[in-house]
Scaffold this motif. Structure first.
Motif, mmCIF file in Angstrom:
data_model
loop_
_atom_site.group_PDB
_atom_site.id
_atom_site.type_symbol
_atom_site.label_atom_id
_atom_site.label_comp_id
_atom_site.label_asym_id
_atom_site.label_seq_id
_atom_site.Cartn_x
_atom_site.Cartn_y
_atom_site.Cartn_z
ATOM 1 N N ALA A 1 1.313 -1.579 -0.074
ATOM 2 C CA ALA A 1 -0.215 0.294 -0.553
ATOM 3 C C ALA A 1 0.650 1.106 0.277
ATOM 4 C CB ALA A 1 -0.574 -0.133 1.251
ATOM 5 N N LEU A 2 1.906 1.414 0.782
ATOM 6 C CA LEU A 2 2.949 2.657 0.715
ATOM 7 C C LEU A 2 3.586 2.463 -0.454
ATOM 8 C CD1 LEU A 2 4.399 4.581 2.196
ATOM 9 C CD2 LEU A 2 6.383 2.923 3.102
ATOM 10 N N ALA A 3 3.752 1.844 -1.668
ATOM 11 C CA ALA A 3 4.591 1.633 -2.010
ATOM 12 C C ALA A 3 4.140 2.713 -3.771
ATOM 13 C CB ALA A 3 5.234 0.205 -2.774
ATOM 14 N N LEU A 4 2.276 1.856 -3.485
ATOM 15 C CA LEU A 4 1.388 2.297 -4.478
ATOM 16 C C LEU A 4 1.258 3.838 -4.499
ATOM 17 C CD1 LEU A 4 -0.391 1.143 -6.740
ATOM 18 C CD2 LEU A 4 -2.411 0.519 -5.199
ATOM 19 N N ALA A 5 1.440 4.280 -2.661
ATOM 20 C CA ALA A 5 0.575 5.429 -2.678
ATOM 21 C C ALA A 5 1.653 6.577 -3.150
ATOM 22 C CB ALA A 5 0.227 5.807 -1.009
ATOM 23 N N ALA A 6 2.745 5.543 -2.719
ATOM 24 C CA ALA A 6 4.552 6.449 -3.339
ATOM 25 C C ALA A 6 3.957 6.566 -4.506
ATOM 26 C CB ALA A 6 5.253 6.230 -2.498
ATOM 27 N N THR A 7 3.794 5.496 -5.163
ATOM 28 C CA THR A 7 4.148 5.808 -6.970
ATOM 29 C C THR A 7 3.673 6.721 -7.437
ATOM 30 O OG1 THR A 7 4.788 3.959 -6.979
ATOM 31 C CG2 THR A 7 4.130 4.228 -8.907
ATOM 32 N N GLY A 8 1.842 6.475 -6.693
ATOM 33 C CA GLY A 8 0.611 7.162 -6.980
ATOM 34 C C GLY A 8 1.503 8.713 -7.284
ATOM 35 N N ALA A 9 1.449 9.184 -5.741
ATOM 36 C CA ALA A 9 1.845 10.379 -5.581
ATOM 37 C C ALA A 9 2.668 11.074 -6.475
ATOM 38 C CB ALA A 9 2.403 10.406 -3.972
ATOM 39 N N THR A 10 4.063 10.488 -6.334
ATOM 40 C CA THR A 10 5.210 11.128 -7.396
ATOM 41 C C THR A 10 4.586 11.519 -9.049
ATOM 42 O OG1 THR A 10 6.430 9.239 -5.602
ATOM 43 C CG2 THR A 10 7.458 10.628 -7.774
ATOM 44 N N PHE A 11 4.442 10.190 -9.256
ATOM 45 C CA PHE A 11 3.676 10.231 -10.714
ATOM 46 C C PHE A 11 2.568 11.382 -11.025
ATOM 47 C CE2 PHE A 11 0.943 9.934 -14.105
ATOM 48 C CZ PHE A 11 1.122 9.963 -15.056
ATOM 49 N N LEU A 12 2.176 11.823 -10.171
ATOM 50 C CA LEU A 12 0.868 13.509 -9.844
ATOM 51 C C LEU A 12 1.947 14.354 -10.018
ATOM 52 C CD1 LEU A 12 -2.403 11.877 -7.669
ATOM 53 C CD2 LEU A 12 -2.391 12.721 -10.582
ATOM 54 N N ALA A 13 2.930 14.348 -8.645
ATOM 55 C CA ALA A 13 3.346 15.266 -8.511
ATOM 56 C C ALA A 13 4.672 16.214 -9.561
ATOM 57 C CB ALA A 13 4.873 15.337 -7.374
ATOM 58 N N LEU A 14 5.348 15.025 -9.825
ATOM 59 C CA LEU A 14 6.342 15.221 -10.878
ATOM 60 C C LEU A 14 5.301 15.751 -12.259
ATOM 61 C CD1 LEU A 14 8.817 12.013 -10.526
ATOM 62 C CD2 LEU A 14 9.081 14.273 -10.314
ATOM 63 N N SER A 15 4.552 14.720 -12.904
ATOM 64 C CA SER A 15 3.281 15.277 -13.819
ATOM 65 C C SER A 15 2.819 16.832 -13.690
ATOM 66 C CB SER A 15 2.257 14.106 -14.043
ATOM 67 O OG SER A 15 2.292 13.359 -14.699
ATOM 68 N N SER A 16 2.276 16.825 -12.555
ATOM 69 C CA SER A 16 1.951 18.540 -12.180
ATOM 70 C C SER A 16 2.809 19.451 -12.407
ATOM 71 C CB SER A 16 0.454 18.888 -11.002
ATOM 72 O OG SER A 16 0.163 17.221 -10.747
ATOM 73 N N SER B 1 13.497 6.389 -12.905
ATOM 74 C CA SER B 1 11.998 6.655 -13.164
ATOM 75 C C SER B 1 11.177 7.492 -13.308
ATOM 76 C CB SER B 1 11.364 5.095 -12.866
ATOM 77 O OG SER B 1 12.007 3.683 -12.824
ATOM 78 N N ALA B 2 11.768 7.705 -12.158
ATOM 79 C CA ALA B 2 10.878 10.031 -11.879
ATOM 80 C C ALA B 2 11.564 11.156 -12.973
ATOM 81 C CB ALA B 2 11.694 10.178 -10.521
ATOM 82 N N GLY B 3 13.142 10.572 -13.571
ATOM 83 C CA GLY B 3 13.429 11.678 -14.025
ATOM 84 C C GLY B 3 13.039 11.066 -15.746
ATOM 85 N N LEU B 4 12.152 9.704 -16.139
ATOM 86 C CA LEU B 4 12.230 9.708 -17.117
ATOM 87 C C LEU B 4 10.201 9.926 -17.094
ATOM 88 C CD1 LEU B 4 12.921 6.206 -17.914
ATOM 89 C CD2 LEU B 4 13.427 7.659 -19.055
ATOM 90 N N ILE B 5 9.984 10.026 -15.553
ATOM 91 C CA ILE B 5 8.492 10.605 -16.325
ATOM 92 C C ILE B 5 8.609 12.494 -16.414
ATOM 93 C CG2 ILE B 5 6.813 11.365 -14.454
ATOM 94 C CD1 ILE B 5 7.002 8.348 -13.053
#
Length: 235
Positions: free
Chosen positions: A122-137, A187-191
């Protein structure tokens, strides 16, 4: 571990023949269309991949193994690349993401078996979603150009892939942990990189944009799952 090298080129691709062929690269309307189609397809592939992963987990299907995983991943990735402008592009994308969902099932089985496994997932899933939303935004709001990162990300992923294979073959947990941290950062850089290319009009094919973002999200999640799992297993 899966990594993508298909979308690091700084040259724009030919657009999909689905309404983009007569627009100018970088046109605001085209950018909005590509973003809309990319995020819609990304959402569908993530749901489909999660469904396959849950089915694999429920049925306790075995892991495909390193050789089959690499062959299946790169083979399907090549198919998507070759079919990106045809009617078979979407089936190829779902075949790739479904296969990656299948490879995720055994990893989830292992993670859930660890102490605190449910919380770790659950923590990995939440962290992934939050990171993607933050970087994309961040990219969408600032319109910053991260295309300069292409060469660095390509080299980094090649090194991470080779080190990841070595860690699995020679059973080196410490190296595997370092690779997971490295892949998470890449992966964060690729996003940032792929979102920037879409916003700047450098990526006009929403199929290839979706695959690049999906692989980045997938790798980010699996890397964080490995990193958080180490902490959970030591409790």
């Amino acid at each position: 571990m899966s990594t993508s090298f298909s979308n690091l080129s700084s040259e724009p691709r030919h657009p999909m023949p689905m309404g983009d062929a007569h627009t100018t690269a970088g046109h605001p309307e085209q950018v909005r269309r590509v973003l809309r189609n990319t995020y819609a397809l990304l959402a569908m592939t993530l749901v489909f991949s999660a469904g396959v992963a849950v089915a694999t987990l429920t049925l306790q299907l075995p892991a495909p193994g390193l050789v089959l995983t690499l062959a299946g991943y790169f083979g399907l990735l090549f198919a998507v690349f070759k079919l990106q402008n045809s009617a078979w592009a979407l089936p190829a994308v779902f075949a790739l993401t479904g296969f990656m969902g299948y490879t995720l099932g055994p990893l989830l089985t292992h993670s859930l078996a660890l102490p605190g496994g449910t919380q770790t997932v659950a923590l990995a899933l939440a962290a992934t979603g939050a990171t993607f939303l933050a970087l994309s935004s961040y990219v969408l709001l600032t319109r910053r150009d991260f295309s300069f990162m292409g060469g660095f990300l390509f080299v980094g992923m090649v090194i991470a892939l080779l080190c990841g294979i070595a860690a699995m073959v020679f059973e080196m947990p410490a190296l595997g942990l370092a690779v997971s941290a490295m892949v998470a950062l890449l992966s964060a850089g690729l996003i940032l990189f792929e979102t920037s290319r879409i916003v700047g009009g450098g990526e006009t094919n929403y199929v290839m944009a979706t695959v690049s973002l999906y692989v980045s999200v997938f790798n980010l999640f699996t890397s964080l799952l490995s990193l958080f799992g180490v902490g959970g297993s030591s409790d």
